[in-house]
Motif scaffolding. Structure first.
Motif, PDB file in Angstrom:
ATOM      1  N   ARG A   1      -7.595  -0.069 -10.882  1.00  0.00           N
ATOM      2  CA  ARG A   1      -6.602  -0.752 -10.351  1.00  0.00           C
ATOM      3  C   ARG A   1      -5.099  -0.373 -11.417  1.00  0.00           C
ATOM      4  O   ARG A   1      -4.024  -0.220 -10.523  1.00  0.00           O
TER       5      ARG A   1
ATOM      6  N   GLN B   1      -1.047  -5.294  -7.203  1.00  0.00           N
ATOM      7  CA  GLN B   1      -1.980  -5.394  -6.177  1.00  0.00           C
ATOM      8  C   GLN B   1      -2.036  -7.088  -6.016  1.00  0.00           C
ATOM      9  O   GLN B   1      -2.058  -7.836  -6.959  1.00  0.00           O
ATOM     10  N   CYS B   2      -2.372  -7.336  -4.841  1.00  0.00           N
ATOM     11  CA  CYS B   2      -2.695  -8.619  -4.208  1.00  0.00           C
ATOM     12  C   CYS B   2      -3.982  -9.206  -4.189  1.00  0.00           C
ATOM     13  O   CYS B   2      -4.249 -10.001  -3.276  1.00  0.00           O
ATOM     14  N   ILE B   3      -4.992  -8.581  -4.882  1.00  0.00           N
ATOM     15  CA  ILE B   3      -6.565  -9.083  -5.027  1.00  0.00           C
ATOM     16  C   ILE B   3      -6.648  -9.721  -6.131  1.00  0.00           C
ATOM     17  O   ILE B   3      -5.936  -9.134  -7.412  1.00  0.00           O
TER      18      ILE B   3
ATOM     19  N   THR C   1     -11.504  -7.154  -7.887  1.00  0.00           N
ATOM     20  CA  THR C   1     -11.473  -5.710  -8.554  1.00  0.00           C
ATOM     21  C   THR C   1     -12.817  -5.331  -9.338  1.00  0.00           C
ATOM     22  O   THR C   1     -13.148  -4.003  -9.361  1.00  0.00           O
TER      23      THR C   1
ATOM     24  N   VAL D   1      -9.783  -0.327  -4.171  1.00  0.00           N
ATOM     25  CA  VAL D   1      -8.959  -1.489  -4.491  1.00  0.00           C
ATOM     26  C   VAL D   1      -7.570  -1.467  -3.458  1.00  0.00           C
ATOM     27  O   VAL D   1      -7.261  -2.372  -2.785  1.00  0.00           O
ATOM     28  N   THR D   2      -7.179  -0.265  -3.005  1.00  0.00           N
ATOM     29  CA  THR D   2      -6.184  -0.038  -2.139  1.00  0.00           C
ATOM     30  C   THR D   2      -6.658  -0.449  -0.743  1.00  0.00           C
ATOM     31  O   THR D   2      -6.018  -1.095   0.203  1.00  0.00           O
TER      32      THR D   2
ATOM     33  N   GLU E   1      -6.929  -4.228  -0.575  1.00  0.00           N
ATOM     34  CA  GLU E   1      -5.791  -4.713  -0.540  1.00  0.00           C
ATOM     35  C   GLU E   1      -4.900  -4.911   0.721  1.00  0.00           C
ATOM     36  O   GLU E   1      -4.345  -5.672   1.274  1.00  0.00           O
ATOM     37  N   ARG E   2      -5.141  -3.722   1.393  1.00  0.00           N
ATOM     38  CA  ARG E   2      -4.495  -3.176   2.606  1.00  0.00           C
ATOM     39  C   ARG E   2      -5.193  -4.182   3.704  1.00  0.00           C
ATOM     40  O   ARG E   2      -4.555  -4.690   4.875  1.00  0.00           O
TER      41      ARG E   2
ATOM     42  N   LYS F   1      -6.676  -6.978   3.165  1.00  0.00           N
ATOM     43  CA  LYS F   1      -6.068  -8.429   2.756  1.00  0.00           C
ATOM     44  C   LYS F   1      -4.810  -8.736   3.426  1.00  0.00           C
ATOM     45  O   LYS F   1      -4.467 -10.021   3.604  1.00  0.00           O
ATOM     46  N   ALA F   2      -3.972  -7.760   3.461  1.00  0.00           N
ATOM     47  CA  ALA F   2      -2.587  -7.989   3.630  1.00  0.00           C
ATOM     48  C   ALA F   2      -2.378  -8.097   5.067  1.00  0.00           C
ATOM     49  O   ALA F   2      -1.354  -8.625   5.849  1.00  0.00           O
TER      50      ALA F   2
END
Length: 87
Positions: free
Chosen positions: A21, A28-30, A35, A77-78, A81-82, A84-85
């Protein structure tokens, strides 16, 4: 895999997730739990990949294995995050 190896992999996974991370730019929005989960998965998968590459059991510190694990954690993580976005 013995229980002590599983426990150490989980602890290492927490560190790997955090490092994965940290190498990513921006916020990051998680959650931290996601994580940690990504880090644990990256630790197990990274160990398998390092074993396939023949770099899992060096005589010193397994830097290549750590790099594979951290890279996988950053990708995980990327991706999470994508995902979830977009949901």
């Amino acid at each position: 895999m013995e229980s002590s190896e599983v426990i150490s992999s989980i602890v290492i996974g927490i560190v790997i997730g955090t490092l994965g991370r940290l190498v990513l730019p921006g916020r990051q929005c998680i959650s931290v739990l996601w994580t940690i989960g990504v880090g644990i998965v990256a630790a197990f998968v990274g160990t398998g990949i390092a074993a396939d590459l023949g770099v899992a059991d060096p005589k010193g510190i397994g830097w290549m294995e750590w790099l594979v694990q951290i890279g996988l954690a950053a990708v995980g993580v990327t991706a999470l995050e994508r995902a979830k976005a977009h949901s």
